[in-house]
Design a protein around this motif. Structure first.
Motif, PDB file in Angstrom:
ATOM      1  N   MET A  14       6.502 -13.055  30.390  1.00  0.00           N
ATOM      2  CA  MET A  14       6.878 -14.442  30.649  1.00  0.00           C
ATOM      3  C   MET A  14       6.068 -15.012  31.807  1.00  0.00           C
ATOM      4  SD  MET A  14      11.015 -14.455  30.085  1.00  0.00           S
ATOM      5  CE  MET A  14      11.177 -16.228  30.027  1.00  0.00           C
ATOM      6  N   ALA A  15       5.741 -16.289  31.709  1.00  0.00           N
ATOM      7  CA  ALA A  15       5.038 -16.987  32.790  1.00  0.00           C
ATOM      8  C   ALA A  15       6.024 -17.223  33.937  1.00  0.00           C
ATOM      9  CB  ALA A  15       4.495 -18.317  32.283  1.00  0.00           C
ATOM     10  N   VAL A  16       5.518 -17.150  35.160  1.00  0.00           N
ATOM     11  CA  VAL A  16       6.338 -17.382  36.343  1.00  0.00           C
ATOM     12  C   VAL A  16       5.750 -18.563  37.097  1.00  0.00           C
ATOM     13  CG1 VAL A  16       7.223 -16.394  38.491  1.00  0.00           C
ATOM     14  CG2 VAL A  16       6.927 -14.929  36.479  1.00  0.00           C
ATOM     15  N   VAL A  17       6.591 -19.566  37.370  1.00  0.00           N
ATOM     16  CA  VAL A  17       6.167 -20.750  38.122  1.00  0.00           C
ATOM     17  C   VAL A  17       7.159 -20.991  39.248  1.00  0.00           C
ATOM     18  CG1 VAL A  17       5.035 -21.830  36.134  1.00  0.00           C
ATOM     19  CG2 VAL A  17       7.407 -22.365  36.623  1.00  0.00           C
ATOM     20  N   ASN A  18       6.666 -21.605  40.318  1.00  0.00           N
ATOM     21  CA  ASN A  18       7.572 -21.912  41.421  1.00  0.00           C
ATOM     22  C   ASN A  18       8.100 -23.339  41.295  1.00  0.00           C
ATOM     23  OD1 ASN A  18       5.534 -23.547  42.424  1.00  0.00           O
ATOM     24  ND2 ASN A  18       4.993 -22.177  44.110  1.00  0.00           N
ATOM     25  N   GLN A  19       8.907 -23.761  42.262  1.00  0.00           N
ATOM     26  CA  GLN A  19       9.542 -25.076  42.221  1.00  0.00           C
ATOM     27  C   GLN A  19       8.532 -26.209  42.220  1.00  0.00           C
ATOM     28  OE1 GLN A  19      11.952 -23.821  45.622  1.00  0.00           O
ATOM     29  NE2 GLN A  19      13.689 -24.792  44.590  1.00  0.00           N
ATOM     30  N   ALA A  20       7.375 -25.980  42.811  1.00  0.00           N
ATOM     31  CA  ALA A  20       6.330 -27.002  42.865  1.00  0.00           C
ATOM     32  C   ALA A  20       5.522 -27.048  41.570  1.00  0.00           C
ATOM     33  CB  ALA A  20       5.396 -26.738  44.049  1.00  0.00           C
ATOM     34  N   GLY A  21       5.795 -26.131  40.640  1.00  0.00           N
ATOM     35  CA  GLY A  21       5.070 -26.090  39.383  1.00  0.00           C
ATOM     36  C   GLY A  21       3.819 -25.239  39.432  1.00  0.00           C
ATOM     37  N   ASP A  22       3.590 -24.540  40.562  1.00  0.00           N
ATOM     38  CA  ASP A  22       2.419 -23.657  40.684  1.00  0.00           C
ATOM     39  C   ASP A  22       2.616 -22.412  39.824  1.00  0.00           C
ATOM     40  OD1 ASP A  22       1.279 -25.318  42.641  1.00  0.00           O
ATOM     41  OD2 ASP A  22       2.377 -24.284  44.244  1.00  0.00           O
ATOM     42  N   ALA A  23       1.622 -22.078  39.030  1.00  0.00           N
ATOM     43  CA  ALA A  23       1.666 -20.852  38.234  1.00  0.00           C
ATOM     44  C   ALA A  23       1.453 -19.655  39.153  1.00  0.00           C
ATOM     45  CB  ALA A  23       0.600 -20.894  37.152  1.00  0.00           C
ATOM     46  N   LEU A  24       2.371 -18.682  39.093  1.00  0.00           N
ATOM     47  CA  LEU A  24       2.272 -17.493  39.930  1.00  0.00           C
ATOM     48  C   LEU A  24       1.790 -16.271  39.148  1.00  0.00           C
ATOM     49  CD1 LEU A  24       5.561 -17.844  42.008  1.00  0.00           C
ATOM     50  CD2 LEU A  24       3.264 -18.658  42.574  1.00  0.00           C
TER      51      LEU A  24
END
Length: 172
Positions: free
Chosen positions: A107-117
């Motif tokens: 699964m893709a992981v993104v933070n609250q700002a929408g940055d892909a981690l």
């Protein structure tokens, strides 16, 4: 095949084995009369060997189990290190806000700002809680992030979109 845990040692002389579960509700597995063994967690379904559960007990932070196909300590020693799995249809349905590890991997992981981690490469059970291993990039430029799988950091898991939203900064 959903990987449920791994055999970590023989237990006693009658073929029982210690199992390290990958998840927090192994007691539900007792209802499955058949489990599957494999030497590799990523083996194709046809390489998993079905085994018949004959005994089950929670034991410390894990469990101990016995199988018809593992009749004695020698057989238990031969099974040491094997992965335990089951097809999805044999597993109990997870409760709301519960997930099988296999569903989270990739699964893709993104933070609250929408940055892909990055994406979830695997999970680690630390005893206190599970931790997402998130891989961002490949080769020498790859970054690995270890994100605790707890409500303080995991904001949303969207199985349909294959995305996990986290409270985690890109430079952490």
């Amino acid at each position: 095949m959903i990987v449920l845990g791994r055999i970590v040692a023989p237990f006693g002389v009658q073929g029982w084995v210690k199992v390290h579960p990958f998840g927090d509700d192994p007691a539900a597995w007792k209802k499955m009369p058949q489990w599957w063994f494999s030497e590799r967690d990523d083996a194709p379904d046809e390489q998993w060997k079905p085994v018949t559960l004959t005994g089950f007990r929670l034991h410390g932070k894990g469990l101990v189990a016995a199988f018809r196909e593992v009749p004695d300590r020698n057989a238990a020693e031969a099974a040491d290190g094997f992965y335990i799995g089951a097809p999805r249809e044999a597993l109990p349905k997870p409760a709301e806000d519960e997930y099988y590890w296999a569903d989270l991997v990739g699964m893709a992981v993104v933070n609250q700002a929408g940055d892909a981690l990055g994406s979830v490469s695997s999970l680690v059970s630390t005893g206190a809680h599970d931790v997402l291993q998130v891989q961002d990039g490949e080769g020498e430029d790859a970054v690995e992030r270890l994100i605790p799988f707890v409500a303080a950091y995991i904001l949303d898991v969207n199985l349909e979109a294959r995305q996990i939203r986290v409270a985690w900064e890109k430079d952490w």
